[in-house]
Design an enzyme around this catalytic site. Structure first.
Site, short mmCIF file in Angstrom:
data_model
loop_
_atom_site.label_atom_id
_atom_site.label_comp_id
_atom_site.label_asym_id
_atom_site.label_seq_id
_atom_site.Cartn_x
_atom_site.Cartn_y
_atom_site.Cartn_z
N GLU A 150 -1.76 -51.89 7.55
CA GLU A 150 -2.39 -51.31 8.74
C GLU A 150 -2.71 -49.82 8.66
OE1 GLU A 150 -3.72 -53.22 10.46
OE2 GLU A 150 -2.58 -55.05 10.68
N HIS B 157 6.67 -56.71 7.55
CA HIS B 157 5.80 -57.89 7.55
C HIS B 157 6.70 -59.11 7.54
CE1 HIS B 157 2.65 -60.74 6.35
NE2 HIS B 157 1.77 -59.80 6.72
N1 ACO Z 1 9.89 -50.23 12.32
C1 ACO Z 1 11.20 -50.23 12.68
N2 ACO Z 1 11.97 -51.32 12.61
C2 ACO Z 1 11.43 -52.44 12.16
C3 ACO Z 1 10.08 -52.51 11.77
C4 ACO Z 1 9.30 -51.34 11.86
N3 ACO Z 1 8.02 -51.32 11.52
N4 ACO Z 1 9.79 -53.76 11.37
C5 ACO Z 1 10.92 -54.46 11.52
N5 ACO Z 1 11.91 -53.67 12.00
C6 ACO Z 1 13.27 -54.04 12.29
C7 ACO Z 1 13.29 -55.09 13.38
O1 ACO Z 1 13.38 -54.48 14.65
C8 ACO Z 1 14.53 -55.86 13.04
O2 ACO Z 1 15.65 -55.18 13.56
P1 ACO Z 1 16.90 -56.00 14.19
O3 ACO Z 1 17.39 -56.86 13.07
O4 ACO Z 1 17.86 -54.93 14.61
O5 ACO Z 1 16.34 -56.80 15.33
C9 ACO Z 1 14.61 -55.79 11.52
O6 ACO Z 1 13.83 -54.66 11.15
C10 ACO Z 1 14.07 -56.98 10.81
O7 ACO Z 1 12.79 -57.27 11.32
P2 ACO Z 1 11.96 -58.43 10.63
O8 ACO Z 1 12.61 -59.73 10.91
O9 ACO Z 1 11.69 -58.05 9.24
O10 ACO Z 1 10.58 -58.29 11.37
P3 ACO Z 1 9.68 -59.48 11.86
O11 ACO Z 1 9.41 -60.42 10.75
O12 ACO Z 1 10.22 -60.01 13.11
O13 ACO Z 1 8.41 -58.67 12.25
C11 ACO Z 1 6.57 -57.26 12.11
C12 ACO Z 1 7.39 -58.34 11.36
C13 ACO Z 1 6.23 -57.79 13.51
C14 ACO Z 1 5.29 -57.02 11.34
C15 ACO Z 1 7.44 -55.98 12.22
O14 ACO Z 1 7.78 -55.54 10.93
C16 ACO Z 1 6.74 -54.89 13.03
O15 ACO Z 1 6.86 -54.89 14.24
N6 ACO Z 1 6.03 -53.94 12.34
C17 ACO Z 1 5.32 -52.89 13.06
C18 ACO Z 1 4.01 -53.44 13.64
C19 ACO Z 1 2.97 -53.71 12.57
O16 ACO Z 1 2.76 -52.91 11.66
N7 ACO Z 1 2.32 -54.89 12.72
C20 ACO Z 1 1.24 -55.32 11.79
C21 ACO Z 1 1.74 -56.38 10.87
S1 ACO Z 1 0.52 -56.83 9.69
C22 ACO Z 1 -0.42 -57.99 10.48
O17 ACO Z 1 0.02 -58.74 11.31
C23 ACO Z 1 -1.84 -58.09 10.17
#
Ligand code: ACO
Length: 354
Positions: A298, A243
């Protein structure tokens, strides 16, 4: 500057406060637990809309305005049903929203969503749309319009909990989109269409359906750890985890888990989901040791919507039913400032040669 604008404060708000480090969410001075126990979806809308979309709002007044709105949406269905029913649900609902008049009232905008979702699902199943019952609350009437018969008390309670829990949550991407749009003095209907479009992506409101796809794929593979490892090795994201704001487990996840368990439906699936969740959290901790990636709402949202009979491809749209009052509250709060949102960009392209 980060391209994701994280940490940038872009609005003063009285609507909600989210602290991702402590797992705190307040909605106009209420905890989510209080909202679920004592106010329900319509009561929560009354709280967040007070002084923005009216004064002296109550749960009963909002329930009545939403009921009348559903009747109006049903009466106007001829404007969009023909075109919308030829499209996937995501597009069909977008078409229904696009048909809203510019001067639509807040309750009419929100009420269009349950009517459109139920009518589109039924139409594709070869069933006629079911006329709304304006005396019912949204959760009860939506399930009734969807299935063609009254839903059980426990399903209604489960869906109402879901709608309440996710109604308003800080400056989410979709709420920000609503604010940007309305800040140009564009209509509320346009603001909600902007928010809906931003919402449909899998990183935001589009996540719950893919969460169930993921659980099914893992089940079929018969190897939870192997599936997760391969997904992460290929650079994929585990849906339902991570998140932008929450650095600890989203507090709403447990409320939704309790609501799913209370439905008493598929204990085996719930147990499997818990096993996947535990293994995914361990794998994510190894995969990104410096970045706390915890459960978001989710997985439990998807299990709950599935358990009350919402089709998987309608999860995002039902999520929009819940969140649209929050979009509207954000839009109306932004409009009160009278200030157009117009940030600046940092040019990194070439200079002219002469
Ligand atoms: N699975 C694997 N890797 C992940 C995940 C995940 N669920 N979430 C983040 N990461 C990775 C990113 O790829 C990133 O890697 P990098 O540094 O090598 O590029 C690293 O962890 C850090 O990411 P963040 O900066 O914490 O993520 P961001 O804030 O950009 O995104 C998000 C948040 C979009 C929710 C992300 O965690 C994600 O894609 N989760 C899966 C989709 C999901 O569940 N979405 C619903 C969110 S809740 C809502 O909106 C109602």
């Amino acid at each position: 500057m980060s391209n994701g604008l994280e940490g940038i404060v872009a609005a003063d708000t009285v609507l909600s406060h989210v602290d991702g480090n402590t797992g705190t969410i307040w909605v106009r001075g209420h905890t989510i637990d209080d909202l679920v126990r004592n106010h329900g979806y319509e009561g929560t809308v009354a709280i967040i809309w007070e002084s923005f979309a009216g004064t002296g709002l109550t749960r009963a007044k909002i329930q009545s305005a939403f009921g009348a709105g559903r009747e109006r949406a049903f009466a106007q269905m001829g404007d969009w049903l023909g075109a919308a029913s030829k499209r996937p649900l995501l597009e069909g609902v977008r078409i229904a929203l696009a048909a809203l008049p510019e001067n639509s009232a807040p309750a009419d905008v929100v009420a269009t969503l349950p009517v459109a979702i139920a009518a589109l699902v039924r139409t594709r199943e070869g069933q006629p749309p079911v006329r709304p019952d304006a005396s019912l609350a949204t959760a009860a009437d939506f399930l009734r319009m969807l299935k063609g018969e009254p839903a059980s008390e426990s399903d209604i309670r489960g869906l109402d909990t879901y709608l309440t829990v996710v109604c308003e949550n800080g400056l989410g991407n979709s709420s920000f989109a609503a604010r940007v749009t309305v800040s140009t003095q564009a209509s509320l209907a346009s603001a909600v269409i902007s928010a809906y479009c931003a919402f449909t992506g899998p990183l935001h409101g589009g996540a719950p359906g893919p969460v169930l796809d993921m659980l099914d794929e893992i089940k079929t593979s018969g190897d939870i750890d192997g599936w997760i490892a391969n997904k992460l090795k290929d650079g994929g994201r585990l849906m339902g985890f991570g998140h932008r704001v929450f650095r600890i487990r989203d507090p709403r996840a447990d409320m939704l888990r309790a609501a799913v368990a209370a439905l008493n439906k598929d204990a085996g699936r719930l147990a499997f989901a818990s096993e996947v969740e535990a293994k995914a959290l361990a794998a994510l901790a190894r995969h990104k040791p410096g970045r706390p990636l915890k459960s978001n709402i989710e997985m439990n949202a998807a299990l709950l919507l599935d358990a009350v009979g919402v089709p998987r491809d309608a999860f995002t749209q039902v999520f929009a039913v819940a969140r649209s009052p929050g979009w509207i509250a954000n839009a109306l709060e932004q409009a009160k400032t009278g200030r157009m949102i117009r940030p600046a960009s940092n040019y990194i392209g070439p200079k002219p040669e002469t």
